[in-house]
Design a protein around this motif. Structure first.
Motif, PDB file in Angstrom:
ATOM      1  N   UNK A   1     -61.061 -28.426 -22.846  1.00 23.01           N
ATOM      2  CA  UNK A   1     -61.187 -29.869 -22.793  1.00 23.01           C
ATOM      3  C   UNK A   1     -62.351 -30.384 -21.984  1.00 23.01           C
ATOM      4  N   UNK A   2     -63.033 -29.484 -21.247  1.00 27.40           N
ATOM      5  CA  UNK A   2     -64.215 -29.921 -20.505  1.00 27.40           C
ATOM      6  C   UNK A   2     -65.292 -30.364 -21.492  1.00 27.40           C
ATOM      7  N   UNK A   3     -66.154 -31.265 -21.050  1.00 29.41           N
ATOM      8  CA  UNK A   3     -67.180 -31.841 -21.919  1.00 29.41           C
ATOM      9  C   UNK A   3     -68.530 -31.201 -21.610  1.00 29.41           C
ATOM     10  N   UNK A   4     -69.278 -30.858 -22.672  1.00 23.58           N
ATOM     11  CA  UNK A   4     -70.600 -30.257 -22.492  1.00 23.58           C
ATOM     12  C   UNK A   4     -71.607 -30.913 -23.422  1.00 23.58           C
TER      13      UNK A   4
ATOM     14  N   UNK B   1     -63.072 -23.277 -25.755  1.00 23.11           N
ATOM     15  CA  UNK B   1     -62.279 -24.484 -25.555  1.00 23.11           C
ATOM     16  C   UNK B   1     -63.049 -25.663 -25.024  1.00 23.11           C
ATOM     17  N   UNK B   2     -64.337 -25.468 -24.717  1.00 22.93           N
ATOM     18  CA  UNK B   2     -65.161 -26.566 -24.214  1.00 22.93           C
ATOM     19  C   UNK B   2     -65.456 -27.531 -25.357  1.00 22.93           C
TER      20      UNK B   2
ATOM     21  N   UNK C   1     -70.431 -37.064 -30.532  1.00 24.27           N
ATOM     22  CA  UNK C   1     -69.062 -37.368 -30.936  1.00 24.27           C
ATOM     23  C   UNK C   1     -68.177 -37.155 -29.718  1.00 24.27           C
ATOM     24  N   UNK C   2     -67.627 -38.228 -29.163  1.00 22.33           N
ATOM     25  CA  UNK C   2     -66.829 -38.132 -27.937  1.00 22.33           C
ATOM     26  C   UNK C   2     -65.598 -37.253 -28.105  1.00 22.33           C
ATOM     27  N   UNK C   3     -65.099 -37.125 -29.303  1.00 21.65           N
ATOM     28  CA  UNK C   3     -63.921 -36.291 -29.536  1.00 21.65           C
ATOM     29  C   UNK C   3     -64.281 -34.819 -29.705  1.00 21.65           C
ATOM     30  N   UNK C   4     -65.562 -34.504 -29.758  1.00 21.57           N
ATOM     31  CA  UNK C   4     -66.010 -33.124 -29.915  1.00 21.57           C
ATOM     32  C   UNK C   4     -66.630 -32.895 -31.279  1.00 21.57           C
TER      33      UNK C   4
ATOM     34  N   UNK D   1     -70.659 -30.293 -18.039  1.00 20.19           N
ATOM     35  CA  UNK D   1     -71.659 -29.221 -18.063  1.00 20.19           C
ATOM     36  C   UNK D   1     -72.833 -29.661 -18.931  1.00 20.19           C
ATOM     37  N   UNK D   2     -74.040 -29.519 -18.381  1.00 16.62           N
ATOM     38  CA  UNK D   2     -75.255 -29.841 -19.118  1.00 16.62           C
ATOM     39  C   UNK D   2     -76.044 -28.550 -19.321  1.00 16.62           C
ATOM     40  N   UNK D   3     -76.437 -28.286 -20.582  1.00 11.88           N
ATOM     41  CA  UNK D   3     -77.150 -27.056 -20.897  1.00 11.88           C
ATOM     42  C   UNK D   3     -78.501 -27.393 -21.536  1.00 11.88           C
ATOM     43  N   UNK D   4     -79.582 -27.453 -20.745  1.00 16.02           N
ATOM     44  CA  UNK D   4     -80.912 -27.590 -21.347  1.00 16.02           C
ATOM     45  C   UNK D   4     -81.328 -26.256 -21.949  1.00 16.02           C
TER      46      UNK D   4
END
Length: 407
Positions: A197-200, A220-221, A235-238, A278-281
């Motif tokens: 459920x964490x947002x990336x 699961x992210x 998309x806020x829902x994933x 989490x931010x992934x450049x």
């Protein structure tokens, strides 16, 4: 051991190349030789500079040195990097690449084991080497194996490793992103973030960013945004990551006619401000600086690209409690995987590849974060100390061998 061994020093070699048939300019920087050779990727992008390539070569030395492990067959080598200032989408890009490799072939065959990077595909490098009869693109490191039976066994392992596909995708395009995911999940665990459920947000959908998005999603992210060369897809829902990956072209740009339901677009400069954990450049260097780092909402930045966060921005983020997992730890999986296979630490299977990435990238990330917390420093500073210890040990071994040869 402090990090001074990794401090400023002249490069072993720097070359500037000018194409005769286009306006392309290329650069090679060998930061240093260890065991007589160096390794690192070749990138192509409009605007690439010698300074950029020099920084990348220095980062490669760190990326190698952090993987020194007592008892392992793979002993790290030096860092190198190449860059071509040219648009990889231009119809003449492959010709530019071949002329660059042709001009640099004496260096490539003697010192520099080369692989893909931004804008350059490994398949194109290998095809040029094969057609020109130059042997393997990693020949300088391959020579360290010595005996013919060892090189034959290594070639068999590499052939096996590069024949493996996972869900229809070549393993070599997945191991880098898998390693980034290991780094991210390890950091999330240590910082008390539940992956489920964490947002990336992932910037870049090439082989590195695409694989990272895939494996984070499978853990699961929730991938709430991805960024390609066109715009931000949100998309806020994933997002349906698998659908997006199937709809991208060779450069990681998604076909907008195939966007999943619920997805919307934002301007390209909005990616940093999207709420996430989490931010992934995972695309270009120097994309996060002091002018935009205040937009970041994430508590964790995992560098899948090379040098995406400036030193000044990282200090500002640290002051806010944002942890940055440095590139030479998080995205070191592809480089290390090549050498684990070549030297025989793993057999090249997906099972052994992922097990080694779980172990090594996980251990390095954990050590960097725990050392940082203990000493009140950044994860980068802690990881630099690990790399410095490794580099000092390798250089000591080189000096001992040289002394023995003279004696």
């Amino acid at each position: 051991m402090n990090a001074n061994v990794l401090g400023p020093r002249p490069s072993f070699m720097e070359i500037v190349w000018q194409d005769d048939l286009s306006d392309a300019t290329g650069y090679v920087v060998i930061d240093r030789l260890l065991r007589g050779v160096a390794s690192g990727g070749l990138r192509m992008r409009a605007g690439c500079t010698l300074e950029e390539v020099r920084g990348l070569a220095q980062a490669m030395t760190k990326k190698e040195a952090v993987h020194l492990l007592e008892g392992a067959r793979y002993v790290p080598v030096g860092g190198a990097k190449g860059g071509i200032d040219f648009d990889p989408r231009h119809p003449g890009a492959k010709g530019v690449l071949e002329r660059f490799l042709d001009s640099l072939s004496p260096i490539l065959r003697s010192y520099w084991a080369v692989g893909e990077d931004l804008g350059v595909r490994q398949h194109d490098i290998d095809e040029i080497f094969e057609r020109r009869g130059w042997g393997s693109a990693v020949a300088p490191v391959r020579r360290l194996l010595g005996a013919e039976r060892e090189t034959a066994a290594a070639d068999a392992r590499l052939a096996r490793a590069f024949s493996v596909t996972v869900d229809g995708i070549a393993q070599d395009e997945l191991v880098g992103g898998y390693g980034v995911t290991v780094a991210a999940l390890t950091a999330m665990r240590l910082r008390g973030i539940d992956p489920v459920g964490a947002r990336a947000v992932v910037q870049g959908l090439g082989s590195m960013g695409g694989a990272t998005a895939r494996f984070l999603s499978r853990a699961g992210v929730r991938i709430v945004a991805v960024v390609d060369a066109a715009r931000v897809i949100v998309d806020d829902s994933g997002l349906d990551v698998e659908l997006l990956l199937a709809a991208r072209d060779a450069f990681g740009t998604v076909d907008r006619s195939r966007l999943p339901g619920g997805a919307r677009e934002l301007p390209g400069d909005r990616w940093l401000s999207i709420e996430c954990d989490v931010l992934v450049p995972a695309a270009v260097s120097n994309c996060i600086g002091v002018s935009n780092c205040e937009q970041i909402t994430a508590g964790l930045v995992v560098e899948a690209a090379n040098l995406p966060v400036s030193a000044e921005a990282e200090r500002a983020l640290a002051d806010r409690g944002v942890a940055v997992i440095p590139d030479f730890v998080a995205n070191s999986g592809t480089n290390a995987w090549w050498w684990w296979v070549l030297f025989g630490d793993i057999d090249g299977s997906w099972e052994q590849s992922t097990a080694m990435l779980d172990e090594r990238i996980g251990a390095l990330t954990e050590a960097a974060l725990l050392d940082a917390a203990r000493d009140g420093i950044t994860p980068r500073a802690a990881a630099l100390a690990i790399a410095a210890r490794g580099l000092a040990a390798i250089e000591a071994g080189d000096r001992a061998l040289a002394a023995g040869a003279v004696a």
